[in-house]
Scaffold this active site. Structure first.
Site, PDB file in Angstrom:
ATOM      1  N   ASP A 121     -10.458  -3.621   7.100  1.00 18.82           N
ATOM      2  CA  ASP A 121      -9.937  -4.549   6.096  1.00 18.82           C
ATOM      3  C   ASP A 121      -9.408  -5.812   6.760  1.00 18.82           C
ATOM      4  OD1 ASP A 121      -7.701  -3.298   7.207  1.00 18.82           O
ATOM      5  OD2 ASP A 121      -7.165  -2.235   5.377  1.00 18.82           O
ATOM      6  N   ASN A 140       1.023   4.030  -1.707  1.00 20.51           N
ATOM      7  CA  ASN A 140       0.478   4.051  -3.076  1.00 20.51           C
ATOM      8  C   ASN A 140      -0.856   4.802  -3.138  1.00 20.51           C
ATOM      9  OD1 ASN A 140      -1.189   2.271  -1.765  1.00 20.51           O
ATOM     10  ND2 ASN A 140      -1.133   0.691  -3.348  1.00 20.51           N
ATOM     11  N   HIS A 162      -3.533   4.212  -1.206  1.00 20.15           N
ATOM     12  CA  HIS A 162      -4.743   3.450  -0.854  1.00 20.15           C
ATOM     13  C   HIS A 162      -5.333   3.913   0.483  1.00 20.15           C
ATOM     14  CE1 HIS A 162      -2.510  -0.099   1.403  1.00 20.15           C
ATOM     15  NE2 HIS A 162      -2.637   0.953   2.179  1.00 20.15           N
ATOM     16  N   GLU A 187      -7.002  -0.390  -3.435  1.00 18.70           N
ATOM     17  CA  GLU A 187      -5.761  -0.198  -4.174  1.00 18.70           C
ATOM     18  C   GLU A 187      -6.027   0.572  -5.465  1.00 18.70           C
ATOM     19  OE1 GLU A 187      -3.807  -1.021  -1.876  1.00 18.70           O
ATOM     20  OE2 GLU A 187      -2.804  -2.856  -2.466  1.00 18.70           O
TER      21      GLU A 187
HETATM   22  P1  PGA Z   1       0.987   2.576   8.115  1.00 19.67           P
HETATM   23  O1  PGA Z   1       0.020   1.944   7.018  1.00 19.67           O
HETATM   24  O2  PGA Z   1       0.146   3.374   9.052  1.00 19.67           O
HETATM   25  O3  PGA Z   1       1.618   1.386   8.783  1.00 19.67           O
HETATM   26  O4  PGA Z   1       1.984   3.431   7.381  1.00 19.67           O
HETATM   27  C1  PGA Z   1      -0.847   2.746   6.292  1.00 19.67           C
HETATM   28  C2  PGA Z   1      -1.539   1.973   5.197  1.00 19.67           C
HETATM   29  O5  PGA Z   1      -0.918   1.151   4.503  1.00 19.67           O
HETATM   30  O6  PGA Z   1      -2.741   2.198   4.976  1.00 19.67           O
END
Ligand code: PGA
Length: 244
Positions: A70, A138, A140, A145
């Site tokens: 992404d 959330n 994702h 999303e």
């Molecule tokens: P993180 O992010 O590993 O920093 O918790 C995960 C994400 O948002 O996909």
């Protein structure tokens, strides 16, 4: 449908080691693998562990291709918030992956058309062999999303307010988080031959159980891992898992 396994580990060090074992095994079996390395904090120790094994001569990534998961939209070249920059510092550089072994997402021009070509070319080169993913609070995966259907393609998206809020910790301030992004779609991601999902910390406890035990559906995009084509391993630390 592939197998879904859960590996509960005690701490961050064990998460990094267990994750690195899974990635190293997959690369040993398939030295020309196309690998998606997520950014985010959770896989950073795993990447450092892989880099250590490469330095020690026990891991050969010379023929691996890295595919970007992404990227934010609307950034100038060299912006400190670029996720490609983060992927470079944490994964590509330490593992010596470069040139034609790096596949970047489109970020300008006619994005709709560019994303369609991206998915077509990804499929033509054999798709994704291994995706190393983190879990958004959330639900994702990448920037898919909620709500997101299992077959959505690579595309430009608006980030949810929860993601913008959560990603403020990377850049110092919520106001610094871009609100548009491009993401590999759930469609190509869920077709990966193998997926390693790393999950850490109390803040992920509710969502990791929801993804593993809740109904499968677009309101928790990661729940589609329950029906992914390839093998999925969820490596989860004790604080995210709880004392079950
Ligand atoms: P993180 O992010 O590993 O920093 O918790 C995960 C994400 O948002 O996909």
């Amino acid at each position: 449908m592939g197998d879904l396994r859960i590996a509960v580990v005690e701490d961050d060090e064990a998460l990094s080691r267990t994750g690195a074992d899974l990635v190293a095994d997959a690369i040993a079996r398939h030295p020309t693998a196309a690998v998606v390395p997520a950014t985010g904090n959770t896989p950073m120790g795993l990447y450092a562990e892989l880099a250590g094994r490469r330095r020690a001569g026990t891991l050969d990534v010379g023929r691996v291709t890295a595919v970007q998961l992404d990227e934010y939209l609307g950034l100038d070249a060299g912006d400190r918030r670029s996720l490609f920059g983060w992927m470079h510092r944490s994964f590509l550089d330490p593992l010596g992956i470069e040139g034609e072994h790096v596949v970047r997402l489109p970020t300008d021009g006619d994005l709709e058309e560019a994303c369609v070509s991206f998915d077509r070319e990804l499929l033509a080169r054999g798709g994704i062999d291994l995706a190393i993913l983190g879990l958004g609070s959330n639900g994702h995966l990448g920037f898919n999303e909620p709500p997101a259907e299992a077959n959505v393609p690579t595309r430009a998206v608006d980030l949810s307010p929860m993601t913008v809020e959560a990603n403020g910790r990377y850049w110092g301030d919520v106001a610094d988080v871009p609100t548009r992004a491009v993401t590999l779609g759930l469609g190509p991601l869920l077709s990966a031959r193998a997926i390693v999902l790393v999950v850490s910390g109390l803040g992920k406890r509710a969502i990791v159980h929801r993804l593993l035990e809740g109904p499968v559906g677009p309101s928790v995009p990661a729940s589609f891992l329950q029906t992914a084509e390839g093998d999925v391993t969820v490596v989860v630390d004790r604080s995210a898992w709880g004392n079950r």
